[in-house]
Design an enzyme around this catalytic site. Structure first.
Site, PDB file in Angstrom:
ATOM      1  N   ASP A   1    -109.690  62.979 -49.141  1.00 61.56           N
ATOM      2  CA  ASP A   1    -109.626  63.903 -50.276  1.00 61.56           C
ATOM      3  C   ASP A   1    -108.203  63.917 -50.836  1.00 61.56           C
ATOM      4  OD1 ASP A   1    -110.627  65.835 -51.995  1.00 61.56           O
ATOM      5  OD2 ASP A   1    -110.160  67.505 -50.647  1.00 61.56           O
ATOM      6  N   HIS A   2    -108.074  63.669 -52.119  1.00 56.18           N
ATOM      7  CA  HIS A   2    -106.765  63.646 -52.793  1.00 56.18           C
ATOM      8  C   HIS A   2    -105.764  62.698 -52.129  1.00 56.18           C
ATOM      9  CE1 HIS A   2    -107.752  66.835 -55.613  1.00 56.18           C
ATOM     10  NE2 HIS A   2    -108.367  67.425 -54.610  1.00 56.18           N
TER      11      HIS A   2
ATOM     12  N   ASP B   1    -105.847  60.096 -55.967  1.00 57.30           N
ATOM     13  CA  ASP B   1    -105.562  61.101 -56.995  1.00 57.30           C
ATOM     14  C   ASP B   1    -104.272  60.708 -57.707  1.00 57.30           C
ATOM     15  OD1 ASP B   1    -105.101  63.215 -58.585  1.00 57.30           O
ATOM     16  OD2 ASP B   1    -105.057  64.737 -57.011  1.00 57.30           O
TER      17      ASP B   1
ATOM     18  N   HIS C   1    -108.065  74.606 -57.327  1.00 61.33           N
ATOM     19  CA  HIS C   1    -108.267  74.737 -55.880  1.00 61.33           C
ATOM     20  C   HIS C   1    -107.928  76.143 -55.391  1.00 61.33           C
ATOM     21  CE1 HIS C   1    -107.568  70.221 -56.019  1.00 61.33           C
ATOM     22  NE2 HIS C   1    -108.786  70.372 -55.540  1.00 61.33           N
TER      23      HIS C   1
ATOM     24  N   HIS D   1    -114.146  69.087 -58.626  1.00 62.07           N
ATOM     25  CA  HIS D   1    -113.301  69.677 -57.568  1.00 62.07           C
ATOM     26  C   HIS D   1    -113.204  71.183 -57.790  1.00 62.07           C
ATOM     27  CE1 HIS D   1    -111.227  66.167 -55.579  1.00 62.07           C
ATOM     28  NE2 HIS D   1    -112.041  65.588 -56.455  1.00 62.07           N
ATOM     29  N   GLY D   2    -112.577  71.857 -56.844  1.00 63.69           N
ATOM     30  CA  GLY D   2    -112.312  73.296 -56.990  1.00 63.69           C
ATOM     31  C   GLY D   2    -113.573  74.080 -57.268  1.00 63.69           C
ATOM     32  N   SER D   3    -114.654  73.776 -56.530  1.00 64.01           N
ATOM     33  CA  SER D   3    -115.966  74.356 -56.869  1.00 64.01           C
ATOM     34  C   SER D   3    -116.423  75.453 -55.919  1.00 64.01           C
ATOM     35  CB  SER D   3    -117.017  73.241 -56.920  1.00 64.01           C
ATOM     36  OG  SER D   3    -116.635  72.294 -57.888  1.00 64.01           O
TER      37      SER D   3
ATOM     38  N   ASN E   1    -117.091  69.556 -54.779  1.00 61.67           N
ATOM     39  CA  ASN E   1    -116.139  69.766 -53.676  1.00 61.67           C
ATOM     40  C   ASN E   1    -115.969  71.241 -53.326  1.00 61.67           C
ATOM     41  OD1 ASN E   1    -115.764  67.057 -54.124  1.00 61.67           O
ATOM     42  ND2 ASN E   1    -113.535  67.164 -54.114  1.00 61.67           N
TER      43      ASN E   1
ATOM     44  N   ASP F   1    -114.216  73.684 -50.280  1.00 59.38           N
ATOM     45  CA  ASP F   1    -113.423  73.884 -49.068  1.00 59.38           C
ATOM     46  C   ASP F   1    -113.185  75.379 -48.845  1.00 59.38           C
ATOM     47  OD1 ASP F   1    -111.736  73.694 -46.929  1.00 59.38           O
ATOM     48  OD2 ASP F   1    -110.155  72.590 -47.926  1.00 59.38           O
TER      49      ASP F   1
HETATM   50  P1  13P Z   1    -112.067  74.686 -53.432  1.00 60.70           P
HETATM   51  O1  13P Z   1    -110.654  75.118 -53.148  1.00 60.70           O
HETATM   52  O2  13P Z   1    -112.603  75.380 -54.643  1.00 60.70           O
HETATM   53  O3  13P Z   1    -112.961  74.837 -52.273  1.00 60.70           O
HETATM   54  O4  13P Z   1    -112.010  73.130 -53.816  1.00 60.70           O
HETATM   55  C1  13P Z   1    -111.952  72.147 -52.815  1.00 60.70           C
HETATM   56  C2  13P Z   1    -111.675  70.798 -53.377  1.00 60.70           C
HETATM   57  O5  13P Z   1    -111.700  70.539 -54.552  1.00 60.70           O
HETATM   58  C3  13P Z   1    -111.357  69.751 -52.387  1.00 60.70           C
HETATM   59  O6  13P Z   1    -111.038  68.543 -53.013  1.00 60.70           O
HETATM   60  O1  G3H Z   2    -108.187  69.885 -52.442  1.00 61.57           O
HETATM   61  C1  G3H Z   2    -107.771  70.611 -51.572  1.00 61.57           C
HETATM   62  C2  G3H Z   2    -108.581  70.843 -50.352  1.00 61.57           C
HETATM   63  O2  G3H Z   2    -108.994  72.178 -50.302  1.00 61.57           O
HETATM   64  C3  G3H Z   2    -107.832  70.436 -49.124  1.00 61.57           C
HETATM   65  O3  G3H Z   2    -106.862  71.355 -48.814  1.00 61.57           O
HETATM   66  O4  G3H Z   2    -104.788  69.997 -48.401  1.00 61.57           O
HETATM   67  O5  G3H Z   2    -105.050  72.306 -47.452  1.00 61.57           O
HETATM   68  O6  G3H Z   2    -106.404  70.425 -46.536  1.00 61.57           O
HETATM   69  P1  G3H Z   2    -105.703  70.982 -47.737  1.00 61.57           P
HETATM   70 ZN    ZN Z   3    -109.919  68.769 -54.834  1.00 61.92          ZN
END
Ligand code: 13P
Ligand code: G3H
Ligand code: ZN
Length: 382
Positions: free
Chosen positions: A100-101, A122, A209, A240-242, A328, A330
């Site tokens: 991720d990223h 990314d 996020h 993302h950011g969902s 996505n 998290d």
């Molecule tokens: P959230 O912070 O909204 O859960 O987004 C996670 C995300 O985009 C991980 O790549």
């Molecule tokens: O995109 C961000 C994700 O929530 C991952 O977060 O870098 O703290 O693991 P993190």
């Molecule tokens: Zn993300």
């Protein structure tokens, strides 16, 4: 079919017109919860490990964290669980994991070389630089294409799927802070997809996020999704950011603040007024009636988390209708974990077997994953 490239899962979702949850993992509870949800609900699932996750799992007691070790450990752990669950359930579900990223070619290569079937590069942000506020500046389209293409060339030779990003998200996560937010321009999509060869494209439509996305109701440029979809060809769209930042989970965390009682002095840390930017600690001497009265009035506006809202399920379903296939999430898992552990500890202060509160956290993660699989339409699609 231990682990499949993300493209397989996303192409099936495109054909079936549904979305697939992409859930971040850092440890075994999340893995158990999300894989159980996928097997139980017969849903494909995409797991994600960020650089932060790779460093966390790549911990060594005497050396700096090793992200390549973290990648290898994560892959080993997932494969072991899948193999065992397949035997128990008597069927298989498609599972992928993606970086991720990914910040640059080196880290994407590290993930690929250690067994990741998918990566995200990314290159919308320059992770090698920070501005005076500590945020990463956006890259130009030409730079983004150059960096992304380099990763695609390496990945595709090895059968690995690649996600790129066009436009930038806002956000409060450490490693993904953008200096400014640019929505995806549909007019750039065709060129980006053609010149990079990416399998998936993260779109910026106003999400960010973390738990603090919108001060009030969510504002999203959902009208961009079908326009981008029309230009993306066989490349699949990602949101993302969902996280929905559900009010009940935020309330759960707020209901169980952690206080400190030290020699008759009660310390309370959090937000005592809604305008505050950071939590503060206030102390109250329990034998002092004035202090106790002050505590009562201070708690009138107290919260552990800043007030905010996330992306509602209806908005995500609208985005799925428009062509988004990977969603996505998290933060919702983090909130569920924190809420469940705090509740457990407040209700059972004499319990110190960590399995007990980890079980509560795992259940919250499992329920969150099931809710997303049902809501996004991937449940029952295997
Ligand atoms: P959230 O912070 O909204 O859960 O987004 C996670 C995300 O985009 C991980 O790549
Ligand atoms: O995109 C961000 C994700 O929530 C991952 O977060 O870098 O703290 O693991 P993190
Ligand atoms: Zn993300």
């Amino acid at each position: 079919m231990a682990l499949v490239p993300m493209k397989e899962i996303l192409d099936a979702a495109e054909r079936g017109n549904y979305g697939v949850p992409a859930l971040n993992i850092n440890e075994m509870l999340q893995l158990q919860a999300y894989l159980n949800a996928a097997f139980e609900r017969k849903s494909p699932v995409i797991l994600q490990a960020s650089m932060g996750s790779r460093k966390f799992t790549g911990w060594l007691s005497k050396e700096a964290e090793n992200p390549d070790l973290g990648a290898a450990v994560t892959i080993g752990m997932i494969k072991t669980f899948i193999e065992q669950y397949r035997a128990v359930y008597g069927y298989d579900v498609p599972v992928s994991i993606t970086l991720d990223h990914g910040p640059d070619f080196k880290q994407c290569k590290g993930a690929i070389d250690n067994g990741f079937p998918s990566v995200m590069i990314d290159a919308s942000l320059d992770y090698g630089r920070k501005d005076d506020k500590g945020k990463h500046p956006a890259r130009t389209l030409d730079e983004n294409i150059k960096v992304t293409r380099e990763v695609v060339e390496y990945a595709h030779k090895r059968g690995v799927s690649v996600e790129g990003e066009l436009g930038t998200l806002g956000g409060v996560e450490d490693e993904t802070q953008a200096a400014s937010v640019h929505l995806t321009d549909p007019d750039e999509v065709e060129r980006f997809v053609k010149e990079t060869g990416v399998d998936a494209l993260a779109v910026a439509i106003g999400t960010s996020h973390g738990a603090y996305k919108f001060p009030g109701a969510a504002k999203l440029a959902l009208d961009l999704v079908p326009k981008i979809h029309a230009k993306a060809g066989t490349c699949r769209l990602v949101m993302h950011g969902s996280s929905s930042v559900p009010a009940n989970l935020v309330a759960l965390v707020d209901r169980y603040p952690v206080v400190c009682l030290d020699n008759g002095v009660l310390g309370v840390t959090g937000f005592f007024n809604p305008e505050a930017k950071k939590p503060e600690t206030r102390r109250y001497t329990t034998t002092n009636p004035w202090d106790m009265a002050r505590l009562g009035s201070d708690l009138a506006f107290f919260s552990c988390l800043k007030k905010s809202s996330g992306v509602p399920m209806e908005a995500i379903r609208e985005a799925i209708k428009g062509g988004v296939r990977k969603i996505n999430v998290d933060t919702d898992g983090r909130l569920g974990t924190t809420g469940a552990i705090r509740k457990f500890m407040a209700e059972k202060p004499d319990e110190f077997d960590q399995r007990k509160y980890f079980e509560a956290a795992r259940k919250a993660l499992y329920e969150m994953a099931v809710e997303k699989m049902v809501g996004f339409g991937s449940a029952g699609k295997v």
